[in-house]
Scaffold this motif. Structure first.
Motif, short mmCIF file in Angstrom:
data_model
loop_
_atom_site.label_atom_id
_atom_site.label_comp_id
_atom_site.label_asym_id
_atom_site.label_seq_id
_atom_site.Cartn_x
_atom_site.Cartn_y
_atom_site.Cartn_z
N GLU A 105 0.95 -1.30 0.01
CA GLU A 105 -0.01 -0.09 0.03
C GLU A 105 0.73 1.27 -0.04
OE1 GLU A 105 -3.19 -0.13 2.80
OE2 GLU A 105 -4.11 -1.99 1.88
N ALA A 106 1.98 1.44 0.67
CA ALA A 106 3.07 2.29 0.74
C ALA A 106 3.44 2.76 -0.92
CB ALA A 106 3.89 2.27 1.78
N GLN A 107 3.99 1.53 -1.41
CA GLN A 107 4.61 1.39 -2.59
C GLN A 107 3.76 2.05 -3.82
OE1 GLN A 107 6.10 -2.42 -2.91
NE2 GLN A 107 7.97 -1.90 -2.00
N ALA A 108 2.37 1.66 -3.67
CA ALA A 108 1.56 2.32 -4.54
C ALA A 108 1.17 3.74 -4.43
CB ALA A 108 -0.03 1.67 -4.39
N ARG A 109 1.41 4.47 -3.48
CA ARG A 109 1.34 5.61 -3.06
C ARG A 109 2.87 6.44 -3.04
NH1 ARG A 109 -2.30 2.76 -1.36
NH2 ARG A 109 -4.46 3.35 -1.15
N LEU A 110 3.95 5.75 -2.73
CA LEU A 110 5.40 6.62 -2.64
C LEU A 110 6.08 6.34 -3.64
CD1 LEU A 110 5.11 6.58 1.20
CD2 LEU A 110 4.27 8.37 -0.29
N ASP A 111 6.09 5.06 -4.22
CA ASP A 111 7.31 4.78 -5.14
C ASP A 111 7.68 5.87 -6.07
OD1 ASP A 111 8.04 2.37 -4.01
OD2 ASP A 111 7.35 1.26 -5.77
#
Lengths: 197, 197
Positions: B63-69
């Protein structure tokens, strides 16, 4: 006693509420006005800035399942709104439509679902023209899927708060007034009200 | 010009803001008060009601990667708060601590990270006693990881709005007053203020 509904909102920056100094966006405002009648309302705002339809297609299911799988199907709700970033980045509309259909069909099978059209892009007339055309395609797709669909583009293009705030901001996102106007518009839509029955 | 920060908040119902009629919770309130200084602040609230540490461990990264990558590492922020549901469901504390460490180490490598302790469970004295003990374990873990950690349990147990609202509500979640008090408490914590430097 109203049902303990759990709503997942999927979309882009307009779902996230980007630009609203209160942080509420239209989702926060529309849900707050519903909480008197439905106090046990849980809101999961899963809008991501810049997301195109294909990205939402790839992630919505696993993010929804983490939030709703343990919940009775009658208490699950899904609300989708996307397309503005597809148009901004000139994605061919047939690709957007194919992704949208592949996304919306299983969503409808999983939970009661609403579909809300893309917002305008105030500072890019060419992209905004493509959104106007995409809105028509979405209307036809939603009719074919028997899915409640609300176009918002025409309303927002005419709305002074939305357009003025977007112009005074980053050219795309409104402030509190624009989001409040959109929240009121959506709250007046019968399928939105029907979500809480 | 302050950096265009993107914050992901991971946790349970206390991150989600469950019970707050405004829908803001402490996350919405603390971030709104920061928006004057940091107008281009993006907030992703990824709290899920009922989530235990193991569930957050399983989902936070994707979920973090979908928003921050796509975002520069210097603009990424992660804030975690969990543990109340582990104690409510009597998960052995060594399991919670192992999950927490496996979660927090890669988080610290991915983005600047804060850790905020679990809230009280007002209507269950046995579970709340286990939370008191877990807070001490979290303090030791955070020290070992050199991770900024704020215990909130003691403050909230003593706070009249939080406890009264939880008692008048579902026994666990406060209303607007309790969340406002927690937001103020967190906004006064130096590592929170340092997030926006």
């Amino acid at each position: 006693m109203p049902a303990a509904l759990r709503l997942c909102f999927f979309g882009d920056s307009f779902i996230n509420g980007t630009g609203d100094p209160t942080g509420l966006g239209w989702v926060g405002r529309a849900c707050a006005s519903q909480r008197t009648a439905s106090p046990d309302l849980t809101v999961y705002n899963l809008g991501i800035r810049g997301d195109k339809t294909a990205q939402i297609h790839r992630r919505w299911q696993v993010e929804a399942q983490a939030r709703l799988d343990g919940i009775a199907p009658a208490q699950r709700r899904l609300i989708f709104s996307f397309g503005a970033n597809d148009s901004a980045q000139n994605i061919p509309p047939q690709h957007t439509l194919a992704e949208a259909e592949c996304l919306l069909r299983p969503a409808q099978a999983y939970a009661r679902t609403l579909f809300i059209g893309p917002a305008p892009i105030a500072d890019d007339a060419a992209a905004d023209g493509r959104i106007t055309s995409l809105c028509e395609d979405f209307t036809a797709l939603a009719a074919r899927l028997d899915l409640p669909y609300l176009p918002i583009h025409g309303f927002l293009r005419q709305h002074r708060s939305w357009m003025d705030e977007a112009g005074a901001g980053d050219g795309v996102h409104p402030g509190a007034g624009g989001y409040a106007a959109l929240a009121d518009f959506i709250c007046g839509w019968a399928p939105w009200q029907g979500l809480f029955d």
